[in-house]
Design a protein around this motif. Sequence first.
Motif, PDB file in Angstrom:
ATOM      1  N   ASP A  25       0.967  -1.374  -0.161  1.00 59.01           N
ATOM      2  CA  ASP A  25       0.028   0.061  -0.134  1.00 59.01           C
ATOM      3  C   ASP A  25       0.770   1.380  -0.099  1.00 59.01           C
ATOM      4  N   MET A  26       0.270   2.122  -0.859  1.00 58.11           N
ATOM      5  CA  MET A  26       1.099   3.480  -0.569  1.00 58.11           C
ATOM      6  C   MET A  26       2.661   3.515  -0.829  1.00 58.11           C
ATOM      7  N   SER A  27       2.977   2.714  -1.841  1.00 57.72           N
ATOM      8  CA  SER A  27       4.503   2.572  -1.999  1.00 57.72           C
ATOM      9  C   SER A  27       5.174   2.902  -3.185  1.00 57.72           C
ATOM     10  N   VAL A  28       4.197   3.236  -4.069  1.00 62.35           N
ATOM     11  CA  VAL A  28       4.916   3.987  -5.528  1.00 62.35           C
ATOM     12  C   VAL A  28       4.511   5.357  -5.694  1.00 62.35           C
ATOM     13  N   ASP A  29       5.132   6.113  -6.244  1.00 58.45           N
ATOM     14  CA  ASP A  29       4.949   7.482  -6.643  1.00 58.45           C
ATOM     15  C   ASP A  29       4.092   7.844  -8.085  1.00 58.45           C
ATOM     16  N   LEU A  30       4.456   6.684  -8.941  1.00 60.14           N
ATOM     17  CA  LEU A  30       4.012   6.735 -10.277  1.00 60.14           C
ATOM     18  C   LEU A  30       3.700   5.349 -10.810  1.00 60.14           C
ATOM     19  N   VAL A  31       2.457   5.280 -11.325  1.00 56.78           N
ATOM     20  CA  VAL A  31       2.204   3.954 -11.909  1.00 56.78           C
ATOM     21  C   VAL A  31       1.928   3.993 -13.581  1.00 56.78           C
ATOM     22  N   VAL A  32       2.604   3.444 -14.246  1.00 54.21           N
ATOM     23  CA  VAL A  32       2.681   3.507 -15.728  1.00 54.21           C
ATOM     24  C   VAL A  32       1.745   2.144 -16.105  1.00 54.21           C
ATOM     25  N   CYS A  33       0.693   2.313 -17.006  1.00 55.42           N
ATOM     26  CA  CYS A  33       0.088   0.815 -17.506  1.00 55.42           C
ATOM     27  C   CYS A  33      -0.036   1.250 -18.807  1.00 55.42           C
ATOM     28  N   ALA A  34       0.606   0.574 -19.847  1.00 59.07           N
ATOM     29  CA  ALA A  34       0.366   0.533 -21.166  1.00 59.07           C
ATOM     30  C   ALA A  34      -0.322  -0.579 -21.984  1.00 59.07           C
ATOM     31  N   LEU A  35      -1.166  -0.332 -22.794  1.00 58.88           N
ATOM     32  CA  LEU A  35      -1.715  -1.129 -23.794  1.00 58.88           C
ATOM     33  C   LEU A  35      -2.295  -2.559 -23.196  1.00 58.88           C
ATOM     34  N   ALA A  36      -2.655  -2.475 -21.858  1.00 57.58           N
ATOM     35  CA  ALA A  36      -3.028  -3.843 -21.357  1.00 57.58           C
ATOM     36  C   ALA A  36      -4.387  -3.825 -20.884  1.00 57.58           C
ATOM     37  N   LEU A  37      -5.132  -2.753 -20.380  1.00 62.02           N
ATOM     38  CA  LEU A  37      -6.505  -2.808 -19.915  1.00 62.02           C
ATOM     39  C   LEU A  37      -7.642  -3.324 -20.919  1.00 62.02           C
ATOM     40  N   MET A  56      -8.322  -0.546 -11.122  1.00 61.29           N
ATOM     41  CA  MET A  56      -8.013   1.028 -10.831  1.00 61.29           C
ATOM     42  C   MET A  56      -8.140   1.037  -9.269  1.00 61.29           C
ATOM     43  N   ALA A  57      -8.833   0.358  -8.805  1.00 63.26           N
ATOM     44  CA  ALA A  57      -8.757   0.106  -6.998  1.00 63.26           C
ATOM     45  C   ALA A  57      -7.255  -0.166  -6.594  1.00 63.26           C
ATOM     46  N   GLU A  58      -6.606  -1.266  -7.202  1.00 63.34           N
ATOM     47  CA  GLU A  58      -5.376  -1.661  -6.977  1.00 63.34           C
ATOM     48  C   GLU A  58      -4.469  -0.470  -7.335  1.00 63.34           C
ATOM     49  N   PHE A  59      -4.357   0.266  -8.451  1.00 63.30           N
ATOM     50  CA  PHE A  59      -3.630   1.263  -8.709  1.00 63.30           C
ATOM     51  C   PHE A  59      -3.747   2.522  -7.527  1.00 63.30           C
ATOM     52  N   ALA A  60      -4.919   2.757  -7.198  1.00 59.74           N
ATOM     53  CA  ALA A  60      -5.047   3.862  -6.067  1.00 59.74           C
ATOM     54  C   ALA A  60      -4.594   3.292  -4.759  1.00 59.74           C
ATOM     55  N   ARG A  61      -4.588   1.759  -4.621  1.00 59.67           N
ATOM     56  CA  ARG A  61      -3.894   1.396  -3.224  1.00 59.67           C
ATOM     57  C   ARG A  61      -2.332   1.546  -3.220  1.00 59.67           C
ATOM     58  N   VAL A  62      -1.916   1.061  -4.299  1.00 56.53           N
ATOM     59  CA  VAL A  62      -0.553   1.494  -4.379  1.00 56.53           C
ATOM     60  C   VAL A  62       0.250   2.872  -4.524  1.00 56.53           C
ATOM     61  N   LEU A  63      -0.419   3.776  -4.817  1.00 53.61           N
ATOM     62  CA  LEU A  63      -0.073   4.753  -5.040  1.00 53.61           C
ATOM     63  C   LEU A  63       0.003   5.841  -3.757  1.00 53.61           C
ATOM     64  N   THR A  64       1.254   6.581  -3.686  1.00 55.49           N
ATOM     65  CA  THR A  64       1.300   7.453  -2.361  1.00 55.49           C
ATOM     66  C   THR A  64       0.451   8.539  -2.746  1.00 55.49           C
ATOM     67  N   PRO A  65       0.078   9.233  -1.454  1.00 48.51           N
ATOM     68  CA  PRO A  65      -0.979  10.285  -1.788  1.00 48.51           C
ATOM     69  C   PRO A  65      -0.311  11.381  -2.633  1.00 48.51           C
ATOM     70  N   GLY A  66      -1.269  11.789  -3.740  1.00 46.83           N
ATOM     71  CA  GLY A  66      -0.483  12.773  -4.786  1.00 46.83           C
ATOM     72  C   GLY A  66       0.000  12.060  -5.834  1.00 46.83           C
ATOM     73  N   GLY A  67       0.237  10.923  -5.759  1.00 41.86           N
ATOM     74  CA  GLY A  67       0.749  10.090  -7.014  1.00 41.86           C
ATOM     75  C   GLY A  67       0.225  10.117  -8.136  1.00 41.86           C
ATOM     76  N   HIS A  68       0.950   9.841  -9.194  1.00 44.81           N
ATOM     77  CA  HIS A  68       0.551   9.778 -10.345  1.00 44.81           C
ATOM     78  C   HIS A  68       0.221   8.597 -11.357  1.00 44.81           C
ATOM     79  N   LEU A  69      -0.793   8.501 -11.887  1.00 43.76           N
ATOM     80  CA  LEU A  69      -1.078   7.213 -12.771  1.00 43.76           C
ATOM     81  C   LEU A  69      -1.194   7.546 -14.147  1.00 43.76           C
ATOM     82  N   VAL A  70      -0.416   7.031 -15.205  1.00 45.23           N
ATOM     83  CA  VAL A  70      -0.455   7.377 -16.379  1.00 45.23           C
ATOM     84  C   VAL A  70      -0.743   5.948 -17.103  1.00 45.23           C
TER      85      VAL A  70
END
Length: 300
Positions: free
Chosen positions: A155-167, A177-191
Amino acid sequence: MDEPIFQHPLAYLLGLEGLALLRGWAGDYGENFTRERLAEVRQLLDDPGLTSHPGVPVARATLGAGYRRWAGDYDGPNRLFTLDEPFVHGVVDRLPAGVALDAACGTGRFAETLTRRGHRVIGVDGSADMLRVARSRVPSARFALGDLRRLPVADMSVDLVVCALALSHVASLEPVMAEFARVLTPGGHLVISDVHHELVFRGSVIAAPGPAGEPGLVPTYRHPPGDFLRAALAQGLEVRACEEPGLPTGTAPGPDGVGPWRDWPWSLMDLLPEARDAAWDVPLVINWHFQGAPRSSASR
């Protein structure tokens, strides 16, 4: 649904003509274009090579089978890379280096980019074959076999998530999306980049032939922009940018003629260039930049 997919070249060609005719109906083209399309439809229906074609039953293959076959040359020429890399690089270049997760990392295309920009990179993918390539390509990154719906990341261990051509391979975006939000630090970015739902609708699906070459396609789902928005907003993620790039018409080369199933739909499109250009004048990729709530908001 267990019933095989059934693909017929005449059905695809008539579908292209239908999409083109709808563009004319909406006012994008004039009378001559519409009459030419109707004449082509008559020619197609009179073509014995098409009308007598038996069609092809296509199995619903597994995702693993498709990427096992594709791992060795995944990084070969891929026009979709030209549509997501400028966007992803543009976002990443504005962010400070930190801990970055390349979710569904494949062969490490973006893991390599993130490492070069100073990030400490974690790569997760569901294909052991793709991960073998990624580990060789980016030896300094940490890679793990895993599912987007159950990421092996704290939880809350990464500052940036990139997910390309997979969804497009995920039936529902909400748990991912819930998993991406779970692992992101507050204010983190998802691309995110993904195959546009209009591209999937026009037949761009990864082939996964069986052991004896039997036709098969990997599971692929169509997610319009609203699906992404609903799933992201429900997790408190805010939209920072969205782009839906495409390519100029006439840039979908393929072998001439109906050809064998393995060349479909690309070989079929070249039989009807005007209808193809009208029907395929759509975005091919959708790119998103989301950001999580800052710590003060996230802790409320």
